[in-house]
Design a protein around this motif. Structure first.
Motif, PDB file in Angstrom:
ATOM      1  N   THR A  62      38.136 -10.764  24.675  1.00  0.00           N
ATOM      2  CA  THR A  62      37.465  -9.504  24.401  1.00  0.00           C
ATOM      3  C   THR A  62      38.447  -8.344  24.492  1.00  0.00           C
ATOM      4  O   THR A  62      38.346  -7.369  23.760  1.00  0.00           O
ATOM      5  CB  THR A  62      36.324  -9.276  25.416  1.00  0.00           C
ATOM      6  N   LEU A  63      39.394  -8.469  25.382  1.00  0.00           N
ATOM      7  CA  LEU A  63      40.376  -7.427  25.632  1.00  0.00           C
ATOM      8  C   LEU A  63      41.770  -8.021  25.473  1.00  0.00           C
ATOM      9  O   LEU A  63      42.079  -9.056  26.065  1.00  0.00           O
ATOM     10  CB  LEU A  63      40.197  -6.890  27.055  1.00  0.00           C
ATOM     11  N   THR A  64      42.617  -7.379  24.690  1.00  0.00           N
ATOM     12  CA  THR A  64      43.980  -7.841  24.503  1.00  0.00           C
ATOM     13  C   THR A  64      44.899  -7.029  25.412  1.00  0.00           C
ATOM     14  O   THR A  64      44.927  -5.798  25.327  1.00  0.00           O
ATOM     15  CB  THR A  64      44.431  -7.667  23.039  1.00  0.00           C
ATOM     16  N   ILE A  65      45.611  -7.700  26.270  1.00  0.00           N
ATOM     17  CA  ILE A  65      46.527  -7.047  27.207  1.00  0.00           C
ATOM     18  C   ILE A  65      47.940  -7.272  26.700  1.00  0.00           C
ATOM     19  O   ILE A  65      48.397  -8.410  26.591  1.00  0.00           O
ATOM     20  CB  ILE A  65      46.352  -7.615  28.627  1.00  0.00           C
ATOM     21  N   THR A  66      48.634  -6.171  26.400  1.00  0.00           N
ATOM     22  CA  THR A  66      49.990  -6.251  25.871  1.00  0.00           C
ATOM     23  C   THR A  66      50.934  -5.512  26.802  1.00  0.00           C
ATOM     24  O   THR A  66      50.726  -4.322  27.077  1.00  0.00           O
ATOM     25  CB  THR A  66      50.056  -5.619  24.463  1.00  0.00           C
ATOM     26  N   SER A  67      51.935  -6.204  27.280  1.00  0.00           N
ATOM     27  CA  SER A  67      52.956  -5.604  28.135  1.00  0.00           C
ATOM     28  C   SER A  67      54.195  -6.484  28.086  1.00  0.00           C
ATOM     29  O   SER A  67      54.081  -7.712  28.032  1.00  0.00           O
ATOM     30  CB  SER A  67      52.451  -5.501  29.577  1.00  0.00           C
ATOM     31  N   PRO A  68      55.387  -5.880  28.127  1.00  0.00           N
ATOM     32  CA  PRO A  68      56.597  -6.698  28.160  1.00  0.00           C
ATOM     33  C   PRO A  68      56.781  -7.411  29.503  1.00  0.00           C
ATOM     34  O   PRO A  68      57.499  -8.406  29.583  1.00  0.00           O
ATOM     35  CB  PRO A  68      57.728  -5.693  27.909  1.00  0.00           C
ATOM     36  N   ASN A  69      56.088  -6.947  30.525  1.00  0.00           N
ATOM     37  CA  ASN A  69      56.209  -7.521  31.860  1.00  0.00           C
ATOM     38  C   ASN A  69      55.117  -8.572  32.065  1.00  0.00           C
ATOM     39  O   ASN A  69      53.921  -8.263  32.017  1.00  0.00           O
ATOM     40  CB  ASN A  69      56.099  -6.413  32.900  1.00  0.00           C
ATOM     41  N   ASP A  70      55.523  -9.814  32.307  1.00  0.00           N
ATOM     42  CA  ASP A  70      54.556 -10.905  32.514  1.00  0.00           C
ATOM     43  C   ASP A  70      53.715 -10.698  33.763  1.00  0.00           C
ATOM     44  O   ASP A  70      52.537 -11.060  33.787  1.00  0.00           O
ATOM     45  CB  ASP A  70      55.284 -12.248  32.606  1.00  0.00           C
ATOM     46  N   GLU A  71      54.295 -10.127  34.805  1.00  0.00           N
ATOM     47  CA  GLU A  71      53.560  -9.906  36.055  1.00  0.00           C
ATOM     48  C   GLU A  71      52.424  -8.898  35.838  1.00  0.00           C
ATOM     49  O   GLU A  71      51.320  -9.093  36.333  1.00  0.00           O
ATOM     50  CB  GLU A  71      54.511  -9.396  37.149  1.00  0.00           C
ATOM     51  N   ILE A  72      52.696  -7.852  35.079  1.00  0.00           N
ATOM     52  CA  ILE A  72      51.653  -6.860  34.782  1.00  0.00           C
ATOM     53  C   ILE A  72      50.534  -7.492  33.968  1.00  0.00           C
ATOM     54  O   ILE A  72      49.349  -7.281  34.242  1.00  0.00           O
ATOM     55  CB  ILE A  72      52.256  -5.634  34.049  1.00  0.00           C
ATOM     56  N   ARG A  73      50.887  -8.284  32.966  1.00  0.00           N
ATOM     57  CA  ARG A  73      49.865  -8.974  32.168  1.00  0.00           C
ATOM     58  C   ARG A  73      49.012  -9.881  33.039  1.00  0.00           C
ATOM     59  O   ARG A  73      47.788  -9.938  32.888  1.00  0.00           O
ATOM     60  CB  ARG A  73      50.526  -9.778  31.057  1.00  0.00           C
ATOM     61  N   LYS A  74      49.646 -10.583  33.952  1.00  0.00           N
ATOM     62  CA  LYS A  74      48.924 -11.512  34.824  1.00  0.00           C
ATOM     63  C   LYS A  74      47.962 -10.768  35.759  1.00  0.00           C
ATOM     64  O   LYS A  74      46.803 -11.170  35.921  1.00  0.00           O
ATOM     65  CB  LYS A  74      49.937 -12.321  35.629  1.00  0.00           C
ATOM     66  N   VAL A  75      48.437  -9.671  36.342  1.00  0.00           N
ATOM     67  CA  VAL A  75      47.588  -8.898  37.259  1.00  0.00           C
ATOM     68  C   VAL A  75      46.417  -8.273  36.510  1.00  0.00           C
ATOM     69  O   VAL A  75      45.271  -8.309  36.972  1.00  0.00           O
ATOM     70  CB  VAL A  75      48.432  -7.814  37.982  1.00  0.00           C
ATOM     71  N   LEU A  76      46.676  -7.706  35.330  1.00  0.00           N
ATOM     72  CA  LEU A  76      45.593  -7.096  34.554  1.00  0.00           C
ATOM     73  C   LEU A  76      44.600  -8.136  34.053  1.00  0.00           C
ATOM     74  O   LEU A  76      43.388  -7.891  34.025  1.00  0.00           O
ATOM     75  CB  LEU A  76      46.161  -6.291  33.382  1.00  0.00           C
ATOM     76  N   ARG A  77      45.084  -9.284  33.645  1.00  0.00           N
ATOM     77  CA  ARG A  77      44.172 -10.352  33.214  1.00  0.00           C
ATOM     78  C   ARG A  77      43.278 -10.790  34.371  1.00  0.00           C
ATOM     79  O   ARG A  77      42.083 -11.010  34.194  1.00  0.00           O
ATOM     80  CB  ARG A  77      44.956 -11.529  32.651  1.00  0.00           C
ATOM     81  N   ASN A  78      43.860 -10.915  35.564  1.00  0.00           N
ATOM     82  CA  ASN A  78      43.072 -11.258  36.750  1.00  0.00           C
ATOM     83  C   ASN A  78      42.025 -10.177  37.026  1.00  0.00           C
ATOM     84  O   ASN A  78      40.860 -10.488  37.299  1.00  0.00           O
ATOM     85  CB  ASN A  78      43.990 -11.429  37.961  1.00  0.00           C
ATOM     86  N   LEU A  79      42.417  -8.904  36.935  1.00  0.00           N
ATOM     87  CA  LEU A  79      41.475  -7.813  37.193  1.00  0.00           C
ATOM     88  C   LEU A  79      40.331  -7.825  36.187  1.00  0.00           C
ATOM     89  O   LEU A  79      39.155  -7.821  36.571  1.00  0.00           O
ATOM     90  CB  LEU A  79      42.193  -6.463  37.145  1.00  0.00           C
ATOM     91  N   PHE A  80      40.656  -7.862  34.899  1.00  0.00           N
ATOM     92  CA  PHE A  80      39.614  -7.734  33.881  1.00  0.00           C
ATOM     93  C   PHE A  80      38.757  -8.985  33.720  1.00  0.00           C
ATOM     94  O   PHE A  80      37.542  -8.883  33.555  1.00  0.00           O
ATOM     95  CB  PHE A  80      40.226  -7.355  32.532  1.00  0.00           C
ATOM     96  N   TYR A  81      39.363 -10.148  33.765  1.00  0.00           N
ATOM     97  CA  TYR A  81      38.596 -11.365  33.484  1.00  0.00           C
ATOM     98  C   TYR A  81      38.047 -12.046  34.730  1.00  0.00           C
ATOM     99  O   TYR A  81      36.985 -12.661  34.676  1.00  0.00           O
ATOM    100  CB  TYR A  81      39.445 -12.345  32.676  1.00  0.00           C
TER     101      TYR A  81
END
Length: 178
Positions: free
Chosen positions: A27-46
């Protein structure tokens, strides 16, 4: 107005179109060059916010009222661990209360059915039901500056016509009874 089938369907369509999944099923596409940021945001949103289940009614309510409030349950070491939707009728956004910081704002929960019991465990034990700006996520539809500091509902332009329709239906019913 939400009980009217046409307006209810319009709100449903807004929510449906806003929560369409992409080709990957997200539902939400998370784009960031930093894998750690993507992982944390994916955990928060999903995982924490569970947007696959919660986003649809949140968007529908934001379109219906123009505003949507989420209480953020925050732990010091963990961050946001839970969210609780709050009534748009009972929340007041106070701005300009601090002369030293004109951009400061806070939220106050008002109303007959408000209580701090649910929020007392999270450290909010004040008598006015005040929340700091980091405790509330305020989503608003800023399409008209006349409504600031709140948002304008998507069905606001139909309010006058809807009231006229209800009055005409009532008048027709009274005329037939008489």
């Amino acid at each position: 107005m939400d009980m009217d089938p046409i307006l209810s369907s319009a709100l449903d369509i807004y929510a449906d179109e806003s929560t369409v999944k992409d080709a990957d099923g997200d539902t939400l596409t998370i784009t960031s060059p930093n894998d750690e940021i993507r992982k944390v945001l994916r955990n928060l949103f999903y995982d924490v916010l569970n947007i696959d289940y919660n986003l649809w009614p949140w968007i529908r309510n934001a379109c219906k009222y123009g505003d949507f409030y989420l209480y953020l349950d925050i732990e010091d070491e963990l961050g946001v661990i839970n969210v609780v939707p709050m009534s748009a009728y009972e929340m007041v956004r106070e701005e300009g209360y601090d002369p030293e910081n004109p951009y400061a704002y806070r939220f106050v929960m008002q109303g007959m059915h408000t209580t701090t019991r649910h929020f007392a465990d999270a450290g909010n034990q004040n008598p006015r039901n005040e929340f700091q700006n980091y405790q509330i996520a305020h989503f608003r539809l800023l399409s008209d500056t006349n409504f600031l500091p709140y948002g304008k509902a998507m069905i606001e332009p139909a309010r006058k016509i809807f009231k006229q329709l209800v009055l005409m239906e009532d008048a027709m019913l009274i005329h037939r009874i008489m």
